[in-house]
Structure formats: structure tokens, C-alpha cells
Design a protein around this motif. Structure first.
Motif, PDB file in Angstrom:
ATOM      1  N   ALA A   1       0.829  -1.208   0.000  1.00 52.11           N
ATOM      2  CA  ALA A   1       0.000   0.000   0.000  1.00 52.11           C
ATOM      3  C   ALA A   1       0.863   1.258   0.000  1.00 52.11           C
ATOM      4  CB  ALA A   1      -0.929  -0.003   1.222  1.00 52.11           C
ATOM      5  N   ALA A   2       1.945   1.242   0.768  1.00 52.28           N
ATOM      6  CA  ALA A   2       2.840   2.394   0.829  1.00 52.28           C
ATOM      7  C   ALA A   2       3.535   2.625  -0.514  1.00 52.28           C
ATOM      8  CB  ALA A   2       3.881   2.188   1.933  1.00 52.28           C
ATOM      9  N   VAL A   3       4.028   1.554  -1.121  1.00 52.96           N
ATOM     10  CA  VAL A   3       4.692   1.673  -2.418  1.00 52.96           C
ATOM     11  C   VAL A   3       3.698   2.149  -3.477  1.00 52.96           C
ATOM     12  CG1 VAL A   3       5.828   0.381  -4.263  1.00 52.96           C
ATOM     13  CG2 VAL A   3       6.492  -0.004  -1.881  1.00 52.96           C
ATOM     14  N   ARG A   4       2.463   1.663  -3.394  1.00 55.97           N
ATOM     15  CA  ARG A   4       1.438   2.087  -4.351  1.00 55.97           C
ATOM     16  C   ARG A   4       1.185   3.596  -4.237  1.00 55.97           C
ATOM     17  NH1 ARG A   4      -2.703  -1.174  -2.855  1.00 55.97           N
ATOM     18  NH2 ARG A   4      -1.888  -2.874  -4.133  1.00 55.97           N
ATOM     19  N   THR A   5       1.153   4.096  -3.010  1.00 53.62           N
ATOM     20  CA  THR A   5       0.974   5.538  -2.817  1.00 53.62           C
ATOM     21  C   THR A   5       2.117   6.318  -3.447  1.00 53.62           C
ATOM     22  OG1 THR A   5      -0.267   5.245  -0.760  1.00 53.62           O
ATOM     23  CG2 THR A   5       0.818   7.364  -1.070  1.00 53.62           C
ATOM     24  N   LEU A   6       3.343   5.861  -3.210  1.00 51.68           N
ATOM     25  CA  LEU A   6       4.507   6.558  -3.751  1.00 51.68           C
ATOM     26  C   LEU A   6       4.528   6.532  -5.272  1.00 51.68           C
ATOM     27  CD1 LEU A   6       7.238   5.348  -1.244  1.00 51.68           C
ATOM     28  CD2 LEU A   6       6.491   7.703  -1.575  1.00 51.68           C
ATOM     29  N   THR A   7       4.247   5.383  -5.862  1.00 54.47           N
ATOM     30  CA  THR A   7       4.279   5.296  -7.325  1.00 54.47           C
ATOM     31  C   THR A   7       3.165   6.116  -7.954  1.00 54.47           C
ATOM     32  OG1 THR A   7       3.059   3.195  -7.181  1.00 54.47           O
ATOM     33  CG2 THR A   7       5.440   3.065  -7.418  1.00 54.47           C
ATOM     34  N   SER A   8       2.024   6.222  -7.272  1.00 57.93           N
ATOM     35  CA  SER A   8       0.948   7.085  -7.765  1.00 57.93           C
ATOM     36  C   SER A   8       1.386   8.544  -7.773  1.00 57.93           C
ATOM     37  CB  SER A   8      -0.296   6.911  -6.892  1.00 57.93           C
ATOM     38  OG  SER A   8      -1.318   7.794  -7.282  1.00 57.93           O
ATOM     39  N   GLU A   9       2.113   8.942  -6.722  1.00 52.84           N
ATOM     40  CA  GLU A   9       2.634  10.311  -6.654  1.00 52.84           C
ATOM     41  C   GLU A   9       3.665  10.548  -7.755  1.00 52.84           C
ATOM     42  OE1 GLU A   9       4.080  11.342  -2.825  1.00 52.84           O
ATOM     43  OE2 GLU A   9       2.125  11.316  -1.879  1.00 52.84           O
ATOM     44  N   VAL A  10       4.477   9.532  -8.037  1.00 53.22           N
ATOM     45  CA  VAL A  10       5.451   9.646  -9.124  1.00 53.22           C
ATOM     46  C   VAL A  10       4.743   9.914 -10.438  1.00 53.22           C
ATOM     47  CG1 VAL A  10       7.109   8.353 -10.523  1.00 53.22           C
ATOM     48  CG2 VAL A  10       7.233   8.231  -8.035  1.00 53.22           C
ATOM     49  N   GLN A  11       3.713   9.156 -10.715  1.00 52.13           N
ATOM     50  CA  GLN A  11       2.968   9.327 -11.968  1.00 52.13           C
ATOM     51  C   GLN A  11       2.342  10.710 -12.052  1.00 52.13           C
ATOM     52  OE1 GLN A  11      -0.064   6.377 -12.580  1.00 52.13           O
ATOM     53  NE2 GLN A  11      -0.580   7.103 -14.617  1.00 52.13           N
ATOM     54  N   ASP A  12       1.730  11.158 -10.951  1.00 47.07           N
ATOM     55  CA  ASP A  12       1.111  12.489 -10.950  1.00 47.07           C
ATOM     56  C   ASP A  12       2.139  13.581 -11.193  1.00 47.07           C
ATOM     57  OD1 ASP A  12      -1.315  11.325 -10.470  1.00 47.07           O
ATOM     58  OD2 ASP A  12      -1.344  11.766  -8.319  1.00 47.07           O
ATOM     59  N   ALA A  13       3.289  13.464 -10.524  1.00 48.73           N
ATOM     60  CA  ALA A  13       4.328  14.487 -10.673  1.00 48.73           C
ATOM     61  C   ALA A  13       4.869  14.525 -12.097  1.00 48.73           C
ATOM     62  CB  ALA A  13       5.462  14.227  -9.679  1.00 48.73           C
ATOM     63  N   LEU A  14       5.084  13.352 -12.687  1.00 50.03           N
ATOM     64  CA  LEU A  14       5.609  13.311 -14.050  1.00 50.03           C
ATOM     65  C   LEU A  14       4.586  13.832 -15.061  1.00 50.03           C
ATOM     66  CD1 LEU A  14       7.540   9.920 -14.070  1.00 50.03           C
ATOM     67  CD2 LEU A  14       8.498  12.229 -14.041  1.00 50.03           C
ATOM     68  N   GLU A  15       3.327  13.531 -14.848  1.00 54.44           N
ATOM     69  CA  GLU A  15       2.291  14.040 -15.752  1.00 54.44           C
ATOM     70  C   GLU A  15       2.210  15.563 -15.680  1.00 54.44           C
ATOM     71  OE1 GLU A  15      -1.282  12.021 -14.705  1.00 54.44           O
ATOM     72  OE2 GLU A  15      -0.742  10.168 -15.760  1.00 54.44           O
TER      73      GLU A  15
END
Length: 212
Positions: free
Chosen positions: A36-50
Motif C-alpha cells: 500500500a505504501a509503495v502504491r501511494t509513492l508510485t501514484s505520486e510519481v505518476q502524478d508528478a511526471l504528468e
């Protein structure tokens, strides 16, 4: 201390994705919390890159249409700078997502799981009281309008201070470290100010005649 520090980080990053009921929380294996923690971080990565990609596209358009007008060039430069900042944020988040499982492996996994779930259970079980304590301490801010990461850092710190018998100084310092890692540039100062007002209110109330 190492296990508790990792547990706080896991709690912060997974709290929004784990079940709300105590029974379901207690049944969560450590692996689910880490995922769950990694999923949160990777979601933030995607948002930031977009967002960074959009900034770069707008910057490119302004440069092409500027005909060397200084205002447009300056604006495009600012967009590129913002895009680079967002990209760096994404890289940092990605690094944290990669590091987190390894950090958990190196710590006492039983202690990490137990304290992470205890934090999450405490925050969820005492949500109204914790929210009220923070609302009373906020100046010119509304709790619901804070960035999610800032709000969750504050809730975890108040849960530790008010319900988990963590010394106030330690809880505040750990919250500041989380903010430096995951919040905005000045987020740790904001977190520090709010929590110190919470502590001042707790001390004042504990000394009031009706409590003593």
C-alpha cells in the motif's frame, strides 16, 4: 527507534489505502502495508511526471509563439524550472518506493508491523477528537484544505502525543522529518508550528482547575 521510524513512514504512506475497521486492520500482513505504501509513492510519481510533462509542453508552446518577447520567454523559463522541480520530486518518490521494502527487511519486522498498524488504528478510531485538536490549533487554515500528506503527518503526530504516550518532543521531531521527506519545501515549518500549538493547548488544558 529504527523500527518505529519505518513504521511511521509506512503508516503515513498506507493509511489512506488500508481498511478502516479495526478487525480488518489487525488482519493485515506486513506485506500488504508495504504494498500500500509503495502504491501511494508510485501514484505520486505518476502524478508528478504528468504535471511536469504538461508544464514542459506549455513552456514549449510559449517559446514557439513568443517571437522572443521577454515576458513569454521568462514565463517559459519559469515553467521549465517548475517541471524540473516536479521531475526531481518524482525521482525522489521513486527512490523512496525502492528503498522502503529494503528498509523494512533490515528492521525488526514484527515491531514495524505492530506499530504501523497501531498508529493507523489509533488515527482512525479517534478521528473526530484528533481532527478537533488540529482544527483548534490551525491559524487561518482549514484542516480539510491541507495537502493530504501534511494532514496525515499531523494526525499521526497527534495520535502519538495524545494516545500512544510518545514524548511530545520526539513526536514533533519525527513529524518534521517526515515532512522534510514528503511534504513541500516549507512543509516542515508549518507542521512544526501547528504541532507546537497543539502541545501548548494540551499543557494549558492539563493545568486548568477542572483537570487538577
Amino acid at each position: 527507534m529504527q523500527a518505529r521510524r519505518i513504521a511511521r513512514e509506512l503508516a503515513l504512506l498506507s493509511i489512506s489505502q488500508l481498511p478502516a475497521t479495526q478487525e480488518n486492520l489487525e488482519a493485515q500482513p506486513l506485506q500488504n502495508v508495504v504494498v500500500a505504501a509503495v502504491r501511494t509513492l508510485t501514484s505520486e510519481v505518476q502524478d508528478a511526471l504528468e504535471t511536469a510533462s504538461a508544464e514542459l509542453q506549455q513552456s514549449n508552446t510559449r517559446l514557439l509563439n513568443s517571437e522572443t518577447r521577454a515576458a513569454d520567454v521568462a514565463s517559459a523559463h519559469a515553467m521549465v524550472t517548475e517541471a524540473l522541480t516536479l521531475t526531481q520530486t518524482a525521482i525522489n518518490r521513486l527512490g523512496a518506493a525502492i528503498e522502503l521494502p529494503e528498509m523494512v527487511q533490515l528492521a525488526n519486522q514484527h515491531d514495524v508491523r505492530a506499530y504501523a498498524l497501531e498508529i493507523i488504528q489509533t488515527v482512525k478510531a479517534n478521528r473526530q477528537e484528533i481532527d478537533q485538536m488540529l482544527t483548534d490549533a490551525l491559524v487561518d487554515w482549514q484542516l480539510g484544505r491541507l495537502a493530504t500528506i501534511d494532514r496525515d503527518i499531523l494526525k499521526i503526530a497527534v495520535a502519538e502525543i495524545g494516545y500512544l504516550a510518545v514524548p511530545q518532543r520526539i513526536a514533533i521531531n519525527e513529524a518534521i522529518e517526515l515532512a522534510k521527506r514528503y511534504s513541500s519545501e516549507d512543509g516542515h515549518r508549518f507542521i512544526n508550528g501547528v504541532l507546537r500549538r497543539v502541545v501548548d493547548r494540551v499543557r494549558t488544558e492539563s493545568k486548568s482547575p477542572q483537570n487538577g
